[in-house]
Design an enzyme around this catalytic site. Structure first.
Site, short mmCIF file in Angstrom:
data_model
loop_
_atom_site.label_atom_id
_atom_site.label_comp_id
_atom_site.label_asym_id
_atom_site.label_seq_id
_atom_site.Cartn_x
_atom_site.Cartn_y
_atom_site.Cartn_z
N GLY A 166 64.52 75.72 37.34
CA GLY A 166 63.91 74.42 37.05
C GLY A 166 62.54 74.60 36.42
O GLY A 166 61.75 75.40 36.91
N ARG B 14 69.89 77.65 34.26
CA ARG B 14 70.38 78.24 35.52
C ARG B 14 71.61 79.04 35.12
O ARG B 14 72.50 78.51 34.45
CB ARG B 14 70.72 77.15 36.52
CG ARG B 14 69.52 76.23 36.84
CD ARG B 14 69.75 75.43 38.10
NE ARG B 14 68.74 74.39 38.28
CZ ARG B 14 67.58 74.56 38.89
NH1 ARG B 14 67.27 75.75 39.39
NH2 ARG B 14 66.73 73.56 39.04
N ASP C 128 62.77 80.48 43.10
CA ASP C 128 63.56 81.34 43.97
C ASP C 128 64.71 82.09 43.26
O ASP C 128 64.82 83.31 43.35
CB ASP C 128 64.09 80.44 45.09
CG ASP C 128 64.87 81.20 46.11
OD1 ASP C 128 64.23 81.91 46.90
OD2 ASP C 128 66.12 81.10 46.11
N THR D 78 57.30 76.86 39.98
CA THR D 78 58.22 75.82 40.49
C THR D 78 57.40 74.71 41.12
O THR D 78 56.34 74.97 41.70
CB THR D 78 59.21 76.39 41.54
OG1 THR D 78 59.82 75.29 42.24
CG2 THR D 78 58.53 77.26 42.58
N ASP E 260 58.30 73.22 43.66
CA ASP E 260 58.66 73.17 45.08
C ASP E 260 57.65 73.86 46.00
O ASP E 260 57.67 73.63 47.21
CB ASP E 260 60.04 73.81 45.30
CG ASP E 260 61.14 73.11 44.51
OD1 ASP E 260 60.96 71.92 44.18
OD2 ASP E 260 62.15 73.76 44.20
N ASP F 72 57.68 76.82 47.11
CA ASP F 72 58.45 77.44 48.19
C ASP F 72 58.63 78.95 48.03
O ASP F 72 59.57 79.53 48.57
CB ASP F 72 59.83 76.76 48.28
CG ASP F 72 60.64 76.93 46.99
OD1 ASP F 72 60.07 77.33 45.96
OD2 ASP F 72 61.85 76.65 47.02
N ARG G 103 63.52 70.85 46.91
CA ARG G 103 64.65 71.69 47.37
C ARG G 103 64.65 71.74 48.90
O ARG G 103 64.63 70.69 49.53
CB ARG G 103 64.53 73.08 46.75
CG ARG G 103 65.84 73.64 46.26
CD ARG G 103 65.62 74.81 45.32
NE ARG G 103 64.72 75.76 45.85
CZ ARG G 103 65.07 76.91 46.44
NH1 ARG G 103 66.34 77.22 46.58
NH2 ARG G 103 64.16 77.75 46.88
O1 F6P Z 1 63.44 73.72 41.95
C1 F6P Z 1 62.97 72.64 41.24
C2 F6P Z 1 63.84 71.43 41.44
O2 F6P Z 1 63.30 70.35 40.72
C3 F6P Z 1 64.07 71.02 42.90
O3 F6P Z 1 62.98 70.33 43.44
C4 F6P Z 1 65.34 70.23 42.80
O4 F6P Z 1 66.04 70.27 44.01
C5 F6P Z 1 66.09 70.94 41.71
O5 F6P Z 1 65.15 71.68 40.96
C6 F6P Z 1 66.87 70.04 40.77
O6 F6P Z 1 67.58 70.83 39.89
P1 F6P Z 1 68.28 70.31 38.56
O7 F6P Z 1 67.20 70.04 37.55
O8 F6P Z 1 69.15 71.44 38.15
O9 F6P Z 1 68.99 69.06 38.91
#
Ligand code: F6P
Length: 319
Positions: A11, A72, A103, A125, A127, A129, A171
């Site tokens: 992300g 991803r 992560d 990120t 997050d 985290d 997340r």
């Molecule tokens: O890790 C960043 C994040 O925005 C999280 O907060 C969220 O759960 C996830 O990515 C959403 O992912 P995507 O953009 O693939 O829907």
């Protein structure tokens, strides 16, 4: 090292561009060539790799997103995918790689490290985290975006004397929810790191109403449940009518705050320093405002810890 690579993965987060800029400029400053790997690990496997010059990273420090694009990548979770990536890096004469991401990106960097390829992880990120750093690039900007939204929601919540539920990203971590709740003056914050007690939430709402409170804001971290799910549960427990606001991907965009730009510049440069010293297999971070670095395998084995004192404080201040 004479030539290094840089990629962004997972992300995106505001400040990734500032980190890419720092990697490129610091490397060139030290006489090292830099290649950009586009589209994260997907681009690595497919050889989407191009040389970056000083000018390639001009005019990006203030921009959200990532000029290198991101993805991803399922294939990179396999040994074959990782081997293909290493082959591409070798083919381009790239001797070390800076990986900017969260992560999943760190897990990719760890896999490359275990296969003997020098990588340095830079935490990017929203997050917050990632173990081994107090702050990740993008967290501060996302937090300010959430605060801006809460302030606006508060206006309409007051006018209509309503209870609002605001769902925020993060997340499995509650950092964004906790910091936003504290900074936004939320009455209740639900984080995955703590079990919530519906009776306690209901009684706090009731007490607030009794002392003349006209509105309430409840922050729900996505790692707990969705805002709509929580609204249904609250309705069942209290018969209270609420409105739900899911902030979603707005939290990932926007121009990075000064704090994120500075953090990204420091962490990106530190990653290059490590590779220049021949110290791959590291993850960089910030602790007590000092740059730190850890063995990436050890860093990932640790757990990110949310500041429970801050959580306690948020409860004390929202009586
Ligand atoms: O890790 C960043 C994040 O925005 C999280 O907060 C969220 O759960 C996830 O990515 C959403 O992912 P995507 O953009 O693939 O829907």
């Amino acid at each position: 090292m004479k030539r290094i690579g840089v990629l962004t993965s997972g992300g995106d987060s505001p400040g990734m561009n500032a980190a890419v800029r720092a990697v490129v400029r610091q490397a060139i400053y030290q006489g090292i060539e830099v290649y950009g790997v586009y589209q994260g690990y997907n681009g690595l496997i497919n050889g989407n790799i191009k040389k970056l010059e000083l000018g390639s990273v001009g005019d990006i420090i203030h921009r959200g997103g990532t000029m290198l694009y991101t993805a991803r990548c399922e294939e990179f979770k396999t040994k074959e995918g990782q081997q293909k990536g290493i082959e591409q890096l070798k083919k381009h004469g790239i001797e070390g790689l800076v990986v900017i991401g969260g992560d999943g990106s760190y897990r990719g960097a760890k896999a490359l490290t275990e296969l003997g390829y020098p990588c340095v992880g830079v935490p990017g990120t929203i997050d917050n985290d990632i173990p081994g750093t107090e702050y990740t690039i993008g967290f501060d900007t996302a937090l300010n975006t959430v605060i801006d939204a809460i302030d606006k929601i508060r206006d309409t919540a007051t006018s209509h004397e309503r209870t609002f539920i605001v769902e925020v990203m993060g997340r499995n971590a509650g950092d964004l929810a906790l910091w936003a709740g504290l900074a936004g003056g939320a009455e209740t914050i639900l984080i995955p790191e703590d079990n919530h007690d519906m009776e306690d939430i209901a009684s706090r709402l009731k007490k607030g109403q009794e002392r003349g409170k006209k509105h309430s804001i409840i922050i729900v971290a996505e790692g707990v449940m969705s805002g709509n799910e929580f609204a249904a549960k609250l309705k069942e427990a209290t018969n209270l009518e609420t409105r739900v606001s899911v902030l979603g991907h707005i939290q990932r965009g926007g121009s990075p705050t000064a704090s994120d730009r500075v953090l990204a510049s420091r962490l990106g440069s530190h990653a290059v320093d490590l590779l220049a010293e021949g110290r791959g297999g590291r993850a960089v971070g910030i602790e007590k405002n000092q740059l730190v670095d850890y063995d990436i395998i050890e860093a990932l084995a640790k757990e990110h810890v949310l500041d429970l004192n801050m959580y306690k404080l948020s409860k004390e201040l929202s009586i």
